[in-house]
Design a protein around this motif. Structure first.
Motif, short mmCIF file in Angstrom:
data_model
loop_
_atom_site.label_atom_id
_atom_site.label_comp_id
_atom_site.label_asym_id
_atom_site.label_seq_id
_atom_site.Cartn_x
_atom_site.Cartn_y
_atom_site.Cartn_z
N UNK A 1 3.87 7.00 3.23
CA UNK A 1 4.15 5.75 3.91
C UNK A 1 3.79 4.57 3.02
N UNK B 1 0.35 11.11 4.32
CA UNK B 1 0.04 11.79 5.57
C UNK B 1 0.28 13.28 5.39
N UNK C 1 -7.45 5.07 -5.09
CA UNK C 1 -8.29 6.15 -4.60
C UNK C 1 -8.20 7.34 -5.56
N UNK D 1 -1.41 15.51 9.85
CA UNK D 1 -1.21 14.12 10.28
C UNK D 1 -2.32 13.19 9.83
N UNK D 2 -3.21 13.65 8.95
CA UNK D 2 -4.29 12.79 8.49
C UNK D 2 -3.74 11.79 7.47
N UNK D 3 -4.10 10.52 7.64
CA UNK D 3 -3.59 9.44 6.80
C UNK D 3 -4.65 9.00 5.81
N UNK E 1 0.29 5.25 1.40
CA UNK E 1 -0.52 6.20 2.12
C UNK E 1 0.14 7.57 2.05
N UNK F 1 -6.63 -1.26 -5.11
CA UNK F 1 -7.20 -0.04 -4.56
C UNK F 1 -6.57 1.13 -5.31
N UNK G 1 3.91 -0.84 8.55
CA UNK G 1 4.30 0.38 7.86
C UNK G 1 5.80 0.57 7.80
N UNK G 2 6.23 1.22 6.73
CA UNK G 2 7.61 1.66 6.62
C UNK G 2 7.83 2.94 7.40
N UNK H 1 0.83 -1.20 0.00
CA UNK H 1 0.00 0.00 0.00
C UNK H 1 0.87 1.26 0.00
#
Lengths: 114, 113
Positions: free
Chosen positions: B90, B37, B58, B41-43, B35, B56, B104-105, B33
């Motif tokens: 991420x 941020x 988005x 700080x919203x993921x 992501x 997926x 997560x990385x 995946x």
């Protein structure tokens, strides 16, 4: 649609006191719930998850969380907080109807004072 | 020992440039995946690949293109970088089941000037 709410932006507690970080969720199917912690300038670390079974889930670093289906909540708790617990905490949910997306809450910053 | 690794850790670049971020996992997972941020700080999930297949996708500008050469690697290429692309990206991996934990990385901090 699935979503998570973390109603508190910040939680402040004194070291040694109980710590609670709140999370409520909304899903169509069965919820799979997760808690992660993020330390400054670091990635997310997995703490614990609820899939099925016992409503009280125990995880890393002394954390636990209680799944409450009627209140659609999954609050994170620690009986005695440490200064080193100060970090950003994320609750996340995945809908058990085959959607592989993990939806995160906005995060709660926890500050534990000595 | 690193489970999910990303390179580079920091990336500072000019608007309009093209850049890539690489991710590798040694956990034997079949799903990876990306992501984003933001500064608050919203993921948010951007993409996910299962065994090199996109599962997926988005609502992400088509300037962002993921590439998965094999199930242990998922790279993110960004064309024509914009100021709003500045964020922490991420990478994560898991097995495909909804019950499985994503790992997560450490993140790649991208700053577009």
């Amino acid at each position: 649609a699935q979503s998570v709410a973390q109603p508190e932006d910040q939680v402040n507690v004194a070291e040694g006191n109980p710590l609670t970080v709140k999370c409520t969720y909304s899903v169509s199917g069965n919820p799979y719930l997760f808690w992660y912690v993020q330390y400054p300038n670091r990635g997310l670390q997995f703490l614990l998850k609820y899939i099925t079974g016992d409503n009280l889930v125990k995880g890393s670093y002394g954390f636990e969380a209680e799944f409450n289906k009627s209140q659609t909540s999954f609050h994170l708790k620690k009986p005695s907080a440490l200064v080193s617990d100060s970090a950003l905490y994320f609750c996340a949910v995945r809908d058990g109807r085959g959607d592989y997306k993990l939806s995160f809450g906005a995060g709660t910053t926890v500050t534990v004072r000595a | 020992d690193t489970a999910v690794s990303q390179t580079p850790k920091y990336l500072v670049t000019q608007m309009g440039n093209d850049k890539s971020i690489k991710c590798e996992q040694n956990l034997g997972h079949d799903t990876m995946y990306w992501y984003k941020q933001d500064s608050k700080k919203f993921l948010k999930i951007m993409f996910s690949y299962n065994n090199k297949e996109l599962i997926i996708n988005e609502t992400v500008p088509n300037r962002f293109s993921p590439k998965s050469p094999d199930k242990a690697h998922l790279n993110l290429h960004i064309n024509s970088l914009e100021l709003g692309d500045s964020a922490v990206y991420f990478c994560a991996s898991s097995q495909i089941s909804e019950q499985e934990t994503q790992y997560f990385g450490p993140g790649t901090r991208l700053l577009v000037l």
